[in-house]
Design an enzyme around this catalytic site. Sequence first.
Site, PDB file in Angstrom:
ATOM      1  N   ASP A  13       0.821  -1.225   0.000  1.00  0.00           N
ATOM      2  CA  ASP A  13       0.000   0.000   0.000  1.00  0.00           C
ATOM      3  C   ASP A  13       0.850   1.268   0.000  1.00  0.00           C
ATOM      4  OD1 ASP A  13      -2.391  -1.638   0.320  1.00  0.00           O
ATOM      5  OD2 ASP A  13      -1.786  -1.856   2.410  1.00  0.00           O
ATOM      6  N   ASN A  38      -5.134 -10.720  -3.768  1.00  0.00           N
ATOM      7  CA  ASN A  38      -5.002 -10.275  -2.381  1.00  0.00           C
ATOM      8  C   ASN A  38      -4.269  -8.941  -2.312  1.00  0.00           C
ATOM      9  OD1 ASN A  38      -2.627 -11.493  -3.299  1.00  0.00           O
ATOM     10  ND2 ASN A  38      -2.013 -12.184  -1.279  1.00  0.00           N
ATOM     11  N   HIS A  41      -3.806  -2.207  -6.410  1.00  0.00           N
ATOM     12  CA  HIS A  41      -3.204  -0.934  -6.796  1.00  0.00           C
ATOM     13  C   HIS A  41      -4.318   0.060  -7.061  1.00  0.00           C
ATOM     14  CE1 HIS A  41       0.810  -2.279  -6.850  1.00  0.00           C
ATOM     15  NE2 HIS A  41       0.828  -2.847  -8.034  1.00  0.00           N
ATOM     16  N   THR A 299      -8.017  -3.541  -1.292  1.00  0.00           N
ATOM     17  CA  THR A 299      -8.682  -4.822  -1.510  1.00  0.00           C
ATOM     18  C   THR A 299      -9.759  -5.099  -0.477  1.00  0.00           C
ATOM     19  OG1 THR A 299      -6.655  -5.703  -2.477  1.00  0.00           O
ATOM     20  CG2 THR A 299      -8.288  -7.306  -1.762  1.00  0.00           C
TER      21      THR A 299
END
Length: 424
Positions: A13, A38, A41, A299
């Site tokens: 992240d 999993n 972006h 996500t």
Amino acid sequence: MAVRVVVGTQWGDEGKGKYIDMLAEQSDIIVRFSGGNNAGHTIVANGVKYALHLIPSGILHTDKTCIIGNGVVVDPAVLLQEMKGLNERGVTTDHLLISDRAHLVMPYHKELDVLQEKFRGSDSIGTTKRGIGPCYVDKIERSGIRMCDLIDENEFIRKVKANLKLKNLIIERVYGGEPFEAEPIIKEYLGYAEQLKKYITDTTCILADAVDEGKNILFEGAQANFLDVDFGTYPYVTSSNPIAGGVCTGSGLGPVYVDEVYGVLKAYTSRVGAGPFPTEQNNEIGDTIRELGLEYGTTTGRPRRCGWLDTVMIKYTAKINSLTALAINHVDTIGKLKEIKLCVGYKKDGQIIRTFPASLNELAKCEPVYEVFEPWNEDISNVKLFSDLPQNAQKYLNRIEELVGVKIGLIGVGKDREQIIKVF
């Protein structure tokens, strides 16, 4: 020809997508080489936000070839949904290719992921429960199903039936779950095969030819160094190698061709889920960083844990990945705090250390040693030159370079892909 790699230096992240998107403009081919859905972006282009989980961020450049490499594990339902979402927003996916050696995430992988996490209880790892780990397990124990199998109907049917014999035993007798029937899975996945077959090919040969032709290749890292199964905070890691070394095993390109490795970091640190975090601020400071930086998982949507930048971590990452440049994000965010702390080492058993321990028990004994910096509290979102940054920001960035031993080449001063200072 230039072969560039972009990797995360922390726990993911870090904002890799923005730099990948920028470097993609100079590339002919963009490759995703590890992980699955999993990871995520987020790119902001022309005010439009795109959240991608499997497809390389370079997909927005329609004149580039985008490759999902053999090191990626692919949930075809997620991939097709992502493709559909792009198509509906006017982005074509005709320039996407998928390695015929990439492994498939199957329904029983996702079920096992959920059951195993539940079984672990308080010792759970904090997976996204998307079946990534169990899929990699099958890959290593040589029972996995690959893309080349998906488009070979007879072989696919044989492998699904063979795998379910063991998977159902584990699901039922170990975890008390419900078994899977073969036919619904076969029908569902053969439907995916029909939609994906035109994209599936030997991407290793395509990359080899690209090198011979002198084309520019960009490798897009997902996740980060400290989620690497070998060099991360094990066992609170992913199941693959998202480091620069994973480029070779995840794509088939030889190591001698890699020219540049960019390590992306935030001006602070964040992570999602369980695991050690030496500089975490489980207090008002951490809450403020989270809100200023909008630190919620791409996500999962989970709030991220936040804390100060840890240069011990970044220096370790620099060595593991042979970083040639740093790309730092959220310089605009961190400058809004009342004061800024930078971890320059750890104090352990009365001694100052500047290395990152493998043992989590040893890491737990480490107390961060900080240097304090004054904030800048200025709008830097339109700054284009390093020399035009506030002096306090320059001091902070220069100290990071000094401690890590790698120059900062790119500086993010806002969310948009145009809000980047190009130092070199």
